[in-house]
Write an enzyme that holds these catalytic residues in place. Structure first.
Site, short mmCIF file in Angstrom:
data_model
loop_
_atom_site.label_atom_id
_atom_site.label_comp_id
_atom_site.label_asym_id
_atom_site.label_seq_id
_atom_site.Cartn_x
_atom_site.Cartn_y
_atom_site.Cartn_z
N HIS A 1 0.86 -1.18 0.00
CA HIS A 1 0.00 0.00 0.00
C HIS A 1 0.90 1.24 0.00
O HIS A 1 1.61 1.49 0.97
CB HIS A 1 -0.91 0.02 1.22
CG HIS A 1 -1.86 -1.14 1.28
ND1 HIS A 1 -3.09 -1.12 0.66
CD2 HIS A 1 -1.75 -2.36 1.86
CE1 HIS A 1 -3.70 -2.29 0.86
NE2 HIS A 1 -2.90 -3.05 1.58
N LEU A 2 0.86 2.01 -1.08
CA LEU A 2 1.70 3.20 -1.20
C LEU A 2 0.95 4.48 -0.84
O LEU A 2 1.56 5.55 -0.73
CB LEU A 2 2.27 3.30 -2.61
CG LEU A 2 3.28 2.22 -2.98
CD1 LEU A 2 3.77 2.41 -4.42
CD2 LEU A 2 4.46 2.22 -2.02
N ASP B 1 1.94 -6.83 2.70
CA ASP B 1 0.76 -6.04 3.10
C ASP B 1 1.21 -4.79 3.86
O ASP B 1 0.62 -4.40 4.87
CB ASP B 1 -0.20 -6.87 3.96
CG ASP B 1 -1.58 -6.22 4.08
OD1 ASP B 1 -1.82 -5.20 3.39
OD2 ASP B 1 -2.41 -6.71 4.86
N PHE C 1 -6.61 -0.26 10.79
CA PHE C 1 -5.99 -1.57 10.64
C PHE C 1 -4.73 -1.42 9.77
O PHE C 1 -4.75 -0.72 8.76
CB PHE C 1 -6.94 -2.54 9.94
CG PHE C 1 -8.15 -2.93 10.73
CD1 PHE C 1 -8.09 -3.99 11.62
CD2 PHE C 1 -9.36 -2.26 10.58
CE1 PHE C 1 -9.20 -4.38 12.35
CE2 PHE C 1 -10.48 -2.63 11.30
CZ PHE C 1 -10.41 -3.69 12.19
#
Length: 422
Positions: A52-53, A297, A315
């Site tokens: 996730h960038l 992740d 989260f």
């Protein structure tokens, strides 16, 4: 030009490697001097199928530049960027924007993942065909963070990606069974008074989608597998010849639900930390090939989203910089696997999943994407600090084994300060 001297490859052979013009041009014994890699392990550049960038939309947590710095520091020459940005990467313009930011950063290859559904809303398919033919050449599609819960929509997505050999990467979580869920369902959740997250919510989606993949003859990838039962479902699907692959995260191999007793939001993650028995089953599945690869992740969050009460915290946790050290601990130091398997898990298989033809190989003529790993050096997690965020669950820990150098397209994109010339 770069020359790596005395580098031990995953098959145990010791080679010098000459790199010129972005390619590996010579391997064997080279008389010229170069960077001494005695006692270091040379592996094809790491590939993360699940990063996730945060850019565009959540630049306070991460940008493509800061994320690729973290990736390079972690040994990654390629990462696959999830679509849950703002706006969502659900059309060709948006995936090309992320792709171009990766090219501009120049530290590792950024392969955008396209959203399966428009806006991640699970109501209608996104522009899958357009994204596949865009400049970003998207082959993997995921609503990660959200499950594609509608069976007919999932079937349509599998049929759509089949047209060009793509893959749907599913976040396996039945939303009806996880309303308000905060941690793994079980005795610890009951004791802490937190809403439990049942294993079956993951397992039944995997089973359903495996059957859909069988029906359609399409490719299915399971994101962040976490349960022993899930491992068995994937094992069953593979025994039936279904085109299914699966990934496991470093944190689900190393950490357990017991850490939630601290109520520290750094341990709040989706899917949640499970039990020690689940961890054991996940490692066994990784070793026997049921689970194909490691996916970090990597989910950076700003302090505003993490430094709060457990129930209100976001989260997710960091993963790019620590992943290889954790895999070294659970796979190599434990004796569970060897360097060949290590390379398959962290490089070759994810490169194949994402159709990255320039990654996953160390051979003459190949693009020079190489990670040099030091299996002897100790590193404190506090030294892993390239991300804009600091929500690492490993702070205070120390690992044996760290990435020494990362070479991307024939250039050092990360070089440890302790470089020796020979």
């Amino acid at each position: 030009m770069i020359i790596l001297k005395n580098l031990t490859l995953s098959d145990g052979s010791i080679n010098d490697i000459r790199i010129d013009g972005g390619q590996i041009v010579e391997m064997g014994r080279i008389s010229d001097s170069g960077t001494d890699c005695t006692d270091l392990i040379g592996l094809s550049g790491f590939v993360d199928p699940h990063t996730h960038l945060r850019e565009p939309g959540f630049e306070a947590s991460e940008t493509v530049l800061s994320g690729t710095r973290a990736a390079s520091a972690g040994g990654y020459s390629a990462i696959c960027a999830m679509a849950n940005t703002d706006p969502v990467a659900d059309d060709s313009n948006l995936v090309e924007r992320v792709y171009d930011l990766g090219v501009e950063a120049g530290l590792c290859f950024v392969q955008p993942i396209g959203a399966v559904t428009k806006g991640l809303k699970g109501l209608e398919l996104s522009s899958i065909a357009d994204m596949s033919t865009s400049r970003a050449k998207v082959t993997m599609f995921s609503d990660d963070g959200m499950c594609v819960h509608d069976e007919n929509l999932m079937r349509q997505a599998l049929l759509e990606v089949k047209k060009f050999g793509g893959v749907v990467a599913q976040h396996a979580q039945d939303p009806k069974m996880t309303v308000g869920a905060q941690m793994n369902q079980g005795a610890v959740a009951t004791e802490l008074g937190l809403t439990g997250w049942p294993a079956i919510a993951e397992e039944q989606i995997i089973a359903r989608d495996a059957q859909l993949a069988q029906e359609t003859g399409s490719r299915l990838h399971i994101c962040h597998l976490t349960t022993a039962g899930g491992v068995e479902v994937v094992r069953w699907a593979k025994s039936k010849g279904i085109q299914i692959t699966a990934e496991v995260t470093p944190h689900h191999l190393l950490l357990t639900e017991e850490l939630v007793r601290t109520y520290d939001p750094v341990y709040k993650v989706n899917p949640p930390l499970r039990t020690a028995d689940d961890n054991t089953a996940l490692l066994a599945g990784l070793v026997d090939g049921t689970i194909d690869m490691l996916g970090t992740d990597h989910a950076p969050h700003s302090g505003e989203k993490k430094d709060c009460e457990w129930e209100n915290a976001a989260f997710g946790m960091l993963g790019l910089e620590s992943a290889a050290s954790i895999l070294h601990q659970v796979l190599i130091q434990s004796g569970a696997g060897d360097w060949k398997l290590f390379e398959e898990i962290i490089s070759k298989r994810p490169a194949k999943l994402a159709s990255l033809d320039n990654h996953g190989f160390i051979k003459v003529g190949a693009q020079a994407n190489i990670t040099v790993f030091n299996p002897h050096e100790r590193i404190a997690v506090t030294e892993m600090n390239q991300s804009k965020s600091n929500n690492s669950p490993y702070l205070g820990l120390e690992f044996i084994g760290r990435v020494q150098h990362t070479i991307y397209q024939g250039q050092f994109s990360m070089m440890n300060q302790s470089v020796r010339e020979h």
